[in-house]
Design a protein around this motif. Structure first.
Motif, mmCIF file in Angstrom:
data_model
loop_
_atom_site.group_PDB
_atom_site.id
_atom_site.type_symbol
_atom_site.label_atom_id
_atom_site.label_comp_id
_atom_site.label_asym_id
_atom_site.label_seq_id
_atom_site.Cartn_x
_atom_site.Cartn_y
_atom_site.Cartn_z
ATOM 1 N N LYS A 165 -1.572 27.104 -35.386
ATOM 2 C CA LYS A 165 -2.406 25.928 -35.073
ATOM 3 C C LYS A 165 -2.510 25.647 -33.572
ATOM 4 N N THR A 166 -2.645 26.712 -32.790
ATOM 5 C CA THR A 166 -2.884 26.532 -31.364
ATOM 6 C C THR A 166 -4.344 26.167 -31.157
ATOM 7 N N GLU A 167 -4.587 25.003 -30.576
ATOM 8 C CA GLU A 167 -5.956 24.521 -30.417
ATOM 9 C C GLU A 167 -6.694 25.265 -29.306
ATOM 10 N N LYS A 168 -7.981 25.530 -29.562
ATOM 11 C CA LYS A 168 -8.899 26.047 -28.549
ATOM 12 C C LYS A 168 -10.059 25.060 -28.445
ATOM 13 N N GLU A 169 -10.283 24.535 -27.245
ATOM 14 C CA GLU A 169 -11.305 23.507 -27.061
ATOM 15 C C GLU A 169 -12.467 24.059 -26.228
ATOM 16 N N TYR A 170 -13.692 23.728 -26.665
ATOM 17 C CA TYR A 170 -14.895 24.245 -26.027
ATOM 18 C C TYR A 170 -15.869 23.115 -25.717
ATOM 19 N N LEU A 171 -16.602 23.284 -24.629
ATOM 20 C CA LEU A 171 -17.720 22.417 -24.293
ATOM 21 C C LEU A 171 -18.993 23.225 -24.538
ATOM 22 N N VAL A 172 -19.901 22.666 -25.341
ATOM 23 C CA VAL A 172 -21.053 23.433 -25.821
ATOM 24 C C VAL A 172 -22.346 22.656 -25.594
ATOM 25 N N LYS A 173 -23.370 23.368 -25.142
ATOM 26 C CA LYS A 173 -24.719 22.807 -25.043
ATOM 27 C C LYS A 173 -25.630 23.538 -26.017
ATOM 28 N N ASP A 196 -26.809 13.958 -25.746
ATOM 29 C CA ASP A 196 -27.795 14.417 -26.733
ATOM 30 C C ASP A 196 -27.655 15.896 -27.059
ATOM 31 N N PHE A 197 -27.353 16.713 -26.054
ATOM 32 C CA PHE A 197 -27.339 18.161 -26.247
ATOM 33 C C PHE A 197 -25.949 18.793 -26.075
ATOM 34 N N TRP A 198 -24.985 18.015 -25.696
ATOM 35 C CA TRP A 198 -23.642 18.546 -25.415
ATOM 36 C C TRP A 198 -22.617 17.989 -26.409
ATOM 37 N N PHE A 199 -21.686 18.836 -26.826
ATOM 38 C CA PHE A 199 -20.575 18.379 -27.661
ATOM 39 C C PHE A 199 -19.330 19.180 -27.331
ATOM 40 N N LYS A 200 -18.180 18.611 -27.687
ATOM 41 C CA LYS A 200 -16.901 19.322 -27.598
ATOM 42 C C LYS A 200 -16.433 19.656 -29.015
ATOM 43 N N ILE A 201 -15.812 20.816 -29.142
ATOM 44 C CA ILE A 201 -15.293 21.226 -30.441
ATOM 45 C C ILE A 201 -13.909 21.820 -30.249
ATOM 46 N N ILE A 202 -12.986 21.465 -31.149
ATOM 47 C CA ILE A 202 -11.609 21.977 -31.106
ATOM 48 C C ILE A 202 -11.348 22.772 -32.378
ATOM 49 N N LEU A 203 -11.005 24.047 -32.204
ATOM 50 C CA LEU A 203 -10.738 24.954 -33.319
ATOM 51 C C LEU A 203 -9.281 25.400 -33.306
ATOM 52 N N VAL A 204 -8.783 25.795 -34.484
ATOM 53 C CA VAL A 204 -7.477 26.451 -34.553
ATOM 54 C C VAL A 204 -7.619 27.887 -35.062
ATOM 55 N N GLN A 205 -8.868 28.344 -35.207
ATOM 56 C CA GLN A 205 -9.114 29.726 -35.582
ATOM 57 C C GLN A 205 -10.124 30.293 -34.592
ATOM 58 N N GLY A 206 -10.335 31.586 -34.650
ATOM 59 C CA GLY A 206 -11.231 32.207 -33.686
ATOM 60 C C GLY A 206 -11.977 33.375 -34.284
ATOM 61 N N LEU A 207 -12.858 33.086 -35.232
ATOM 62 C CA LEU A 207 -13.684 34.138 -35.816
ATOM 63 C C LEU A 207 -14.688 34.640 -34.776
ATOM 64 N N ASN A 208 -15.169 35.841 -34.977
ATOM 65 C CA ASN A 208 -16.105 36.456 -34.045
ATOM 66 C C ASN A 208 -17.351 35.580 -33.850
ATOM 67 N N ARG A 209 -17.588 35.160 -32.609
ATOM 68 C CA ARG A 209 -18.747 34.344 -32.244
ATOM 69 C C ARG A 209 -18.878 33.129 -33.165
ATOM 70 N N LYS A 249 -26.794 27.234 -25.925
ATOM 71 C CA LYS A 249 -27.297 27.566 -24.602
ATOM 72 C C LYS A 249 -26.168 27.781 -23.596
ATOM 73 N N VAL A 250 -25.104 26.992 -23.726
ATOM 74 C CA VAL A 250 -23.928 27.130 -22.857
ATOM 75 C C VAL A 250 -22.687 26.988 -23.735
ATOM 76 N N LEU A 251 -21.727 27.892 -23.562
ATOM 77 C CA LEU A 251 -20.460 27.786 -24.286
ATOM 78 C C LEU A 251 -19.338 28.055 -23.293
ATOM 79 N N LYS A 252 -18.514 27.043 -23.120
ATOM 80 C CA LYS A 252 -17.443 27.118 -22.130
ATOM 81 C C LYS A 252 -16.127 26.698 -22.769
ATOM 82 N N ARG A 253 -15.134 27.593 -22.763
ATOM 83 C CA ARG A 253 -13.807 27.216 -23.264
ATOM 84 C C ARG A 253 -13.063 26.487 -22.149
ATOM 85 N N ILE A 254 -12.552 25.301 -22.477
ATOM 86 C CA ILE A 254 -11.922 24.468 -21.459
ATOM 87 C C ILE A 254 -10.420 24.272 -21.673
#
Length: 227
Positions: free
Chosen positions: A127-135, A169-182, A196-201
């Motif tokens: 359950k290691t979290e991976k957090e992303y900022l996505v547009k 409106d176009f940006w969200f953050k998402i926190i995952l504990v898994q990492g499936l391909n794309r 449009k933009v995917l950045k792991r933070i």
């Protein structure tokens, strides 16, 4: 913890002696781990120094742990034959990336020469979290958030529940504990959105902070799991 990690098994293998002889050494307090007399129950890791009297049985190994800001357009590989690889940006030998970011994505990567880190960081049971900022390409609504959080079937399996927070409106953050391909791109596509933009933070307790694109910094192993 497997008994194979424990001090008695280590000593049997390293010294080529019996369990009885190992216990005699321990009782006589002739074995030290990291400079201290210890019990038979301690687990031995590669970074531990183990001594018999004044003789080093195992020297302490120092591992590298690196936080790196992968630019978009760079392949997550150390293959020197690939022009746009991590190898072209990093001055280190013997390290490898923990997890992947697809070529179009950017952001935090962890790199190390410690092979044990891969499982502890990427297997979902840890359950290691991976957090992303996505547009995405259109306005986010509550249905999008609910579907993303509850899980979406991609590649024949439903994704685990996750956390989603709308930033604008176009940006969200998402926190995952898994990492499936794309995974994030596929989840968004299923809901009619294009990333449009995917950045792991963040990965575990390590955040990208003020790292510039293409830059790196040394971190400590414990930092990864402190969150």
């Amino acid at each position: 913890m497997s008994f194979r990690n424990k001090l008695p098994h280590f000593l049997v293998k390293k010294l080529g002696i019996s369990n009885k002889e190992v216990m005699e050494l321990l009782i006589a307090k002739r074995i030290k781990v990291n400079g201290k007399v210890t019990s038979a129950n301690v687990a031995i890791e590669p970074e531990d120094e183990v001594m018999l009297d004044n003789t080093i049985i195992q020297a302490s190994k120092e591992f590298k742990y690196i936080a790196f800001y992968k630019p978009a357009g760079i392949e997550t590989t150390l293959n020197e034959d690939i022009a746009d690889s991590l190898k072209s940006l990093l001055p280190f030998e013997g390290i490898f990336p923990v997890g992947r970011l697809d070529k179009a994505s950017e952001g935090l990567m962890l790199l190390t020469d410690d092979g044990r880190l891969y499982d502890k960081t990427l297997r979902k049971e840890f359950k290691t979290e991976k957090e992303y900022l996505v547009k995405v390409d259109k306005c986010i609504d509550s249905d999008f958030v609910e579907n993303m959080q509850n899980g979406i079937t991609i590649m024949g399996k439903k994704t685990l529940p996750c956390k989603v927070h709308i930033e604008s409106d176009f940006w969200f953050k998402i926190i995952l504990v898994q990492g499936l391909n794309r995974q994030i791109r596929r989840m968004c596509y299923k809901l009619g959105y294009e990333v449009k933009v995917l950045k792991r933070i963040r990965m575990g307790g390590v955040s990208i902070d003020n790292l510039q694109v293409g830059a790196w910094r040394f971190i400590k192993k414990k930092d990864i799991f402190e969150h």
